[in-house]
Scaffold this motif. Structure first.
Motif, short mmCIF file in Angstrom:
data_model
loop_
_atom_site.label_atom_id
_atom_site.label_comp_id
_atom_site.label_asym_id
_atom_site.label_seq_id
_atom_site.Cartn_x
_atom_site.Cartn_y
_atom_site.Cartn_z
N ASP A 110 0.83 -1.21 0.00
CA ASP A 110 0.00 0.00 0.00
C ASP A 110 0.87 1.26 0.00
N GLU A 111 0.27 2.32 -0.51
CA GLU A 111 0.96 3.62 -0.48
C GLU A 111 0.21 4.59 0.44
N VAL A 112 1.00 5.38 1.14
CA VAL A 112 0.45 6.37 2.06
C VAL A 112 1.01 7.73 1.66
N ILE A 113 0.12 8.67 1.43
CA ILE A 113 0.57 10.01 1.02
C ILE A 113 0.83 10.86 2.26
N VAL A 114 2.01 11.44 2.31
CA VAL A 114 2.35 12.38 3.39
C VAL A 114 2.79 13.68 2.72
N PHE A 115 2.63 14.77 3.46
CA PHE A 115 2.97 16.09 2.91
C PHE A 115 4.27 16.56 3.53
N ASP A 116 5.23 16.88 2.68
CA ASP A 116 6.53 17.38 3.18
C ASP A 116 6.52 18.90 3.24
N PRO A 117 7.10 19.52 4.26
CA PRO A 117 7.81 18.89 5.37
C PRO A 117 6.86 18.12 6.30
N SER A 139 3.47 23.76 -0.74
CA SER A 139 4.08 24.88 -1.48
C SER A 139 5.16 25.52 -0.61
N ALA A 140 6.21 26.01 -1.26
CA ALA A 140 7.43 26.39 -0.55
C ALA A 140 7.22 27.55 0.42
N ILE A 145 -1.46 22.95 0.49
CA ILE A 145 -1.49 21.74 -0.34
C ILE A 145 -1.47 22.12 -1.81
N ASP A 146 -0.60 21.47 -2.56
CA ASP A 146 -0.55 21.63 -4.01
C ASP A 146 -1.51 20.56 -4.57
N TRP A 147 -2.71 20.99 -4.96
CA TRP A 147 -3.76 20.02 -5.29
C TRP A 147 -3.43 19.20 -6.52
N GLN A 148 -2.75 19.84 -7.48
CA GLN A 148 -2.37 19.08 -8.67
C GLN A 148 -1.37 17.99 -8.30
N PRO A 356 15.68 23.06 -2.72
CA PRO A 356 17.00 23.67 -2.93
C PRO A 356 16.99 25.13 -2.46
N ASP A 357 18.04 25.52 -1.81
CA ASP A 357 18.23 26.91 -1.37
C ASP A 357 17.25 27.38 -0.29
#
Ligand code: PMP
Ligand code: GLN
Length: 382
Positions: A110-117, A139-140, A145-148, A356-357
């Motif tokens: 199974d896959e579990v979606i987590v949001f980074d950070p 989003s940085a 949440i980036d819905w796409q 990055p950065d």
């Protein structure tokens, strides 16, 4: 040689930075915990119950009086009606609650979606269940949440999505529109939700926490997790709870009863007493922590760090690009601790693929005024 089931796991950043702070004598704004005690009445209640014979196993599902108080609090805070017996389980901390929820649902493959950070305990919990985390970056700048990106990440193997609002480390909050959008996205799918709401009562500037508990469609497939440690300034008590519909609760309890069986008895009695005696405590928390945020941020306005005041949690992210753009955030955290006497948490450790950065460190402001003033003095001198 033992073959590790978690080959990528080492000592957590929270342990590392707290140890370094202790070794160097730095002010510890790294690992999230208050440097003040929980309410006197609550601590007195523990002493009372220890002295008065409440020292044997609690019921597996939680002390009924505490489950009842949680239900009352949830009705007051979110206008929801939760069945204390069939939908609330007391656990030894939110970390254990999340672990049990994951084990209850996730199967090999199974896959579990987590949001980074993302908080560090999610991925090992998923891996031990034989699952795999799919990391979707928030989003940085706004940590929204980036819905796409989320749509692209959902596939035939997706079994669970782990939410965290108010969000550690960014302090960002999910809105009711976010929950509506998520519910629509997974409506026809066999996908469960873990909603990590341990900072539910730490929201500022008049905002209100939007709980998955109050979202009818999402709650039907959700485990909502909270922690008395955050709400009552007693992180060392490791006591939390999970709210889930009866069928999900039944599966979660099958795991919980073999991970720990039950939570710590005198703590549960004390929390039940205190919640009944001081129901206003949770309503007073936003102002209590907002005053700390504002004191700290007002002082840091005189520093070279840049930041937007957080909307929730007791963490403030600060950008150090104007100070040491040459250092990555781990080196910055080490440098700040060793050379400037303030321990912080680098944000890149919460990412599978660091941005990055990005030049951000996390500061915990759950501290006494004198600690915040002393830390700000040092931070302003950098
Ligand atoms: N989730 C998040 C986002 C946290 O910051 C914490 C605090 N360590 C936890 C879960 C775990 O809470 P507990 O200490 O009750 O296990
Ligand atoms: N949740 C705390 C933090 O983010 C740390 C808890 C821990 O040390 N595992 O700082």
């Amino acid at each position: 040689m033992i073959s590790s089931k978690l080959p990528n796991v080492g000592t957590t950043i929270f342990t590392t930075m707290s140890q370094l702070a202790a070794q160097t004598g730095a002010i510890n704004l790294s690992q999230g915990f208050p440097d003040f005690d929980g309410p006197q009445g609550l601590r007195d209640a523990v002493a009372y119950h220890v002295a008065n014979g409440h020292n044997q196993y609690a019921p597996m599902t939680g002390l009924p009086a505490l489950c009842e108080q949680v239900a009352i609090k949830l009705a007051r805070s979110y206008g929801v009606s939760v069945d204390a017996e069939r939908e609330i389980t007391i656990t030894p901390g939110a970390t254990q609650a999340i672990f049990c929820a994951v084990q209850a649902v996730v199967r090999p493959g199974d896959e579990v979606i987590v949001f980074d950070p993302c908080y560090d305990s999610y991925e090992p919990s998923v891996e031990l269940a034989g699952g795999r985390c799919v990391h979707v970056q928030l989003s940085a700048n706004s940590f929204a949440i980036d819905w796409q990106a989320l749509r692209d990440a959902i596939g035939s193997r997706t079994r669970m999505i782990i939410l965290n609002s108010p969000h550690n480390p960014s302090g960002a909050l999910l809105s009711s529109a976010d929950l509506d959008q998520l519910a629509a996205l997974i409506a026809d799918r066999d996908i469960y939700v873990v909603s990590d709401e341990v900072y539910e009562h730490l929201v500022y500037d008049g905002a209100r926490h939007v709980s998955v508990l109050a979202h009818e469609a999402l709650f039907q497939r959700a485990f909502v997790v909270s922690s008395f440690g955050k709400t009552y300034h007693v992180t060392g008590w490791k006591t939390g709870y999970v709210v889930a519909p009866p069928a999900l609760t039944a599966e979660l309890r099958k795991i919980h009863q073999y991970v720990s069986f039950c939570g710590v008895t005198p703590l549960q009695y004390a929390l039940a007493d205190y919640m009944a005696a001081a129901p206003q405590h949770v309503e007073e928390l936003p102002a209590f922590y907002q005053a700390k945020r504002d004191l700290f941020c007002d002082l840091l306005d005189n520093s070279r760090f840049t930041f937007d005041r957080v909307g929730g949690t007791y963490f403030q992210l600060v950008d150090y690009s104007q100070i040491r753009p040459d250092l990555n955030d781990v080196d910055m955290a080490l440098w700040m601790t060793k050379e400037h006497g303030v321990a912080t948490i680098p944000v890149s450790v919460f990412y599978q693929t660091p941005v990055p950065d990005q030049r951000l460190v996390r500061l915990c402001f759950a501290k006494r005024e004198e600690t915040l003033r002393a830390a700000a003095l040092k931070l302003c001198a950098i």
